[in-house]
Design a protein around this motif. Structure first.
Motif, PDB file in Angstrom:
ATOM      1  N   GLU A 199       0.859  -1.181   0.000  1.00  0.00           N
ATOM      2  CA  GLU A 199       0.000   0.000   0.000  1.00  0.00           C
ATOM      3  C   GLU A 199       0.900   1.237   0.000  1.00  0.00           C
ATOM      4  O   GLU A 199       1.737   1.412   0.891  1.00  0.00           O
ATOM      5  N   SER A 200       0.719   2.070  -1.002  1.00  0.00           N
ATOM      6  CA  SER A 200       1.493   3.315  -1.129  1.00  0.00           C
ATOM      7  C   SER A 200       0.501   4.469  -1.193  1.00  0.00           C
ATOM      8  O   SER A 200      -0.293   4.566  -2.135  1.00  0.00           O
ATOM      9  N   LYS A 201       0.552   5.317  -0.176  1.00  0.00           N
ATOM     10  CA  LYS A 201      -0.394   6.423  -0.078  1.00  0.00           C
ATOM     11  C   LYS A 201       0.228   7.658  -0.710  1.00  0.00           C
ATOM     12  O   LYS A 201       1.049   8.346  -0.100  1.00  0.00           O
ATOM     13  N   SER A 202      -0.177   7.917  -1.926  1.00  0.00           N
ATOM     14  CA  SER A 202       0.481   8.964  -2.692  1.00  0.00           C
ATOM     15  C   SER A 202      -0.492   9.552  -3.705  1.00  0.00           C
ATOM     16  O   SER A 202      -1.334   8.840  -4.249  1.00  0.00           O
ATOM     17  N   LYS A 203      -0.386  10.858  -3.928  1.00  0.00           N
ATOM     18  CA  LYS A 203      -1.233  11.455  -4.962  1.00  0.00           C
ATOM     19  C   LYS A 203      -0.547  12.658  -5.589  1.00  0.00           C
ATOM     20  O   LYS A 203       0.276  13.338  -4.968  1.00  0.00           O
TER      21      LYS A 203
END
Length: 404
Positions: A199-203
């Protein structure tokens, strides 16, 4: 202006750019604050100013999680990567030949070893983009992989002083990616062939960026262009890289505010040297594509003012008259010496268009560019800056410009 006043200004500017403004990465609010501040200061000193706008993206991340068989691994989100949440079989490649033959469809690729030895150039970076890098990116984009995990070491010459460095830092590359240390990567190797959860929380956040240009003089046939990049990597105060360069421009604009010579002096705060697509530099090139032959000289400041060692002027293709005058000026200032030539800066833009250049930096940094662990990290802060060196550089450039 006296040295005491210049010193006071230098400290004030350093605080503004590195403390009051908390980040200067392109596309961010802090970056826009920095460019507005720079334009306002030039205007107050009587310079004719111009703001060139371009599209840019900011980026936010909130960490990443990598797990396999209830074992957790420490990973970092690659700058400007898209976010990801999912699982897949972990496969590996440590060389281009391995990468080109693996079946990566709907799997997660672990890149390590030789293939991850240096940061890959962004796919649309035009100034330096080796064939090997382009091939790796092309294979990855056609692989069908869900995500990438990259184990990297140190490569200060291309990625600054960070460890580990992000193998991929590219807002135009759409496969989600994370990265880890080589040590953490060795722990992950036994998981090849098993499923991993990532899971990579990026935007990515659409935004704007700006170059700021100040001008004095009337004769465009022999323009002197003085440049420094105003942006910094996310997560660093960017003191030496490159608030000090911007401060040299501001002090120089003060010293030259009474300039009334015919030759045009152009001061440019570039925006994008530490950004994957160098949008400010590309904007300047596109705007001046037919004007480089009218430029007499570029002076680019990057990495100046480090507390250890001398300041350096590196000379590139100077005409004999300017070369001799530059050496005369350098000899007048005990803290400045001639440095070795180095390509990692905006002066290279002008050189590729045939414009002679002087690259101003710190001798210690140029001599240790492949080994230092300061730039692009929190260590690049106000505490490593010697303001007296910034003042000396500004005074030397004022003397040189008026003498040419």
């Amino acid at each position: 202006m006296t040295n005491n006043l210049l010193l006071s200004k230098c400290k004030e500017y350093l605080k503004t750019l590195c403390a009051d403004i908390t980040e200067r990465c392109v596309g961010s609010n802090g970056n826009r604050q920095a460019t507005y501040f720079f334009e306002r200061e030039l205007s107050l000193k009587g310079w004719e100013t111009e703001i060139a706008e371009f599209e840019a993206i900011d980026w936010e991340e909130n960490g990443a999680i990598l797990k396999s068989d209830d074992e957790n691994f420490k990973v970092l989100v690659s700058p400007y990567s898209s976010g990801f949440r999912g699982e897949g079989e972990l496969i590996t490649a440590s060389a281009i030949d391995e990468l080109s033959v693996i079946n990566a469809k709907d799997k997660i690729i672990f890149l390590h070893g030789e293939i991850a030895k240096e940061q890959l150039m962004p796919k649309n970076f035009v100034f330096y983009n080796p064939e090997e890098h382009r091939k790796i990116i092309s294979i990855l984009e056609s692989s069908g992989a869900k995500a990438l995990i990259c184990a990297t070491g140190r490569n200060a010459a291309l990625a600054g002083g960070v460890y580990p460095f992000p193998l991929i830092e590219d807002g135009d590359f759409d496969i989600p990616s994370v990265y880890m240390t080589e040590e953490e990567g060795s722990k992950l190797l036994p998981k090849i062939g098993r499923n991993v959860f990532l899971e990579s929380k990026s935007k990515r956040i659409p935004g704007k960026g700006y170059n700021v240009i100040g001008k004095k003089g009337n004769d465009y046939s022999g323009k002197i262009v003085v440049t420094a990049h105003i942006d910094a990597k996310k997560g660093t105060p960017g003191a030496i890289d490159n608030a000090t360069g911007v401060i040299v421009l501001l002090l120089l604009s003060e010293l030259l505010k009474d300039y009334n010579g015919n030759r045009v002096i152009e001061i440019v705060a570039f925006n994008g040297e530490d950004y994957y697509s160098v949008p400010g530099q590309m904007n300047y090139i596109n705007t001046n594509n037919n004007n480089f032959d009218r430029m007499l000289l570029n002076i680019n400041i990057d990495g100046a003012g480090y507390k250890e060692g001398l300041s350096s002027f590196s000379l590139f293709n100077l005409p004999e008259e300017i070369l001799q005058q530059t050496k005369i000026v350098m000899n007048q200032y005990s803290g400045i010496t001639e440095g070795i030539q180095w390509p990692q800066g905006d002066h290279s833009i002008f050189l590729q268009f045939g414009v002679p250049a002087i690259a101003v930096s710190s001798k210690w940094f140029i001599d240790n560019i492949g080994d230092q662990d300061i730039t692009h990290t929190p260590k690049d802060n106000i505490g490593i800056v010697d303001c007296n060196k910034i003042i000396e550089i500004s005074q030397a450039l004022n003397t040189l410009i008026r003498s040419i």
